[in-house]
Design a protein around this motif. Sequence first.
Motif, mmCIF file in Angstrom:
data_model
loop_
_atom_site.group_PDB
_atom_site.id
_atom_site.type_symbol
_atom_site.label_atom_id
_atom_site.label_comp_id
_atom_site.label_asym_id
_atom_site.label_seq_id
_atom_site.Cartn_x
_atom_site.Cartn_y
_atom_site.Cartn_z
ATOM 1 N N SER A 112 8.936 -1.393 5.222
ATOM 2 C CA SER A 112 8.430 -0.097 5.067
ATOM 3 C C SER A 112 7.256 0.236 6.098
ATOM 4 O O SER A 112 6.183 -0.116 5.939
ATOM 5 N N ARG A 126 5.580 3.051 6.317
ATOM 6 C CA ARG A 126 4.744 3.727 5.577
ATOM 7 C C ARG A 126 3.739 2.766 5.048
ATOM 8 O O ARG A 126 2.583 3.110 4.850
ATOM 9 N N THR A 180 1.362 1.128 8.030
ATOM 10 C CA THR A 180 0.456 2.196 8.420
ATOM 11 C C THR A 180 -0.513 2.334 7.450
ATOM 12 O O THR A 180 -1.698 2.513 7.779
ATOM 13 N N GLN A 227 0.718 4.002 -0.224
ATOM 14 C CA GLN A 227 1.479 4.924 0.879
ATOM 15 C C GLN A 227 1.950 6.194 0.052
ATOM 16 O O GLN A 227 2.147 6.018 -1.138
ATOM 17 N N SER A 228 2.051 7.405 0.595
ATOM 18 C CA SER A 228 2.313 8.504 0.100
ATOM 19 C C SER A 228 3.639 8.701 -0.937
ATOM 20 O O SER A 228 3.432 9.043 -2.068
ATOM 21 N N ASN A 229 4.619 7.656 -0.536
ATOM 22 C CA ASN A 229 5.746 7.814 -1.410
ATOM 23 C C ASN A 229 5.679 6.953 -2.719
ATOM 24 O O ASN A 229 6.205 7.492 -3.653
ATOM 25 N N ASN A 248 -1.747 9.079 1.697
ATOM 26 C CA ASN A 248 -2.003 7.584 1.463
ATOM 27 C C ASN A 248 -3.578 7.400 0.834
ATOM 28 O O ASN A 248 -4.553 8.231 1.236
#
Length: 447
Positions: A201, A203, A206, A343-345, A375
């Motif tokens: 991933s 994301r 990051t 992470q945002s998800n 995030n």
Amino acid sequence: MSLSRVPRVRGLPPEQFCKQGFVLGKASEAGFGNEMYKILTAAGLSIMLNRGKFPFESYLSYTNLAFTLKEVKHLWRLNGCLGKYGRRLVVRTDDFEKPSETNVLCSNWRQWKQPIIWFQGTTDAVAIQFFLKNIHPQMRSASSALFGKTELLQSRPNIFGELMRVIVSPSINVEEAVNWVLNGGPDPHLALHMRMLMNRSPRAVTASLNCIKKALLRNCPQVLRPRVVMVSDTPSVINTIKSKLQEFAEVLHFDYELFKGNISAKTPPRMQQLGFRVKDWGPAPRWVAFVDFFLASRAKHALVSGAHRRVGTTYAQLIAALAAAHQFDENYTANFSFFSSFQSNLLAEGLQKQIGWGHVWNRFAGPLSCHGQQNQCALTPLLPPGWWDGILQSPIPRDTRRLEMYGVKLTGFGTVDENHLHSFCRSRKDIVKIMSVAHKCSGLTCA
């Protein structure tokens, strides 16, 4: 903790030794975090109850400030506890994973008379904290003295870290591997643990990199080029993050394929990686997890935990706890922080995906968690909460149903209906399960 208690008990005269009680911590050689919690729970319970073959012996050295079952059996026979004093060496077992049978909430364990108590199924930080809601004031008081106030998450004691610091240390071969990575340099400033389950991933990567920068700025802002150690179950993620980290940090990682020390040549068959576990634990041999653990626990200032799905596993929790315990100074303060990288998800529907009692954010997964966040790099308690007493904590329906099996009725905000619990306990009987301890002795040696 009184570190002199075990040597003192060893030297007691027979009439006093045979009155002693013990708590058994028994674990299999499965997942390190879950199994180590079984040992640490037993250690914590022995303190609460005033009681005073280890797993992974190839990779851990255990303190002599604890008994092995083999030693207790030997001393029991040597002191004539059965023949002279009529006290049979038996174990009273209680299985936390069987809600209809466990006495964790309804019985006063300090009154149990059996020489050995075995609290089974304690694979995370939650099980022993159930005693915080035990209906007997004596048990609640002993538990509160150990775990502090449940609503004040950041001020609670680092009890599992302190227990680990006293109980276990790396074996000589594991220590050799750790020192090989450090290569004569100082301990790392920060450790990163990525639980990716073979997922790549971007994301998650990051978010973790941003969290590392935040942690370094907060905990060691004066360090120009910090040392960062990386631990992950997914090699490809290590390679991806390493190239980005090297822009501002010196990166350390244990590459077991390059290491030629004793441990790599003496791996017992049971410690080879099992095929069906590769996605769960990664492709590396099992012993690598021990090197990674003790390497990461040398971090001086922070641990960042990132993941593909669930953040703050039992493995990451114990790394952070042990690292923090190492950093306490003479004033009992430490500049150490545990961060969770989301992470945002993972936050689209709040923290609903943080299911499972072994994960540090499970108690925040209910309807009070905020949806649709970006995030997050969240300060994380070193002692994971066992209940829902803190601000913004709330249970998911799955946990509400599970608690009902233990006799606990939760409100939507996670508070416990005390009247219902007392009524439940009055309606049931203590379930007593006794297991004998067989003696296999030759001379003064007992198996």
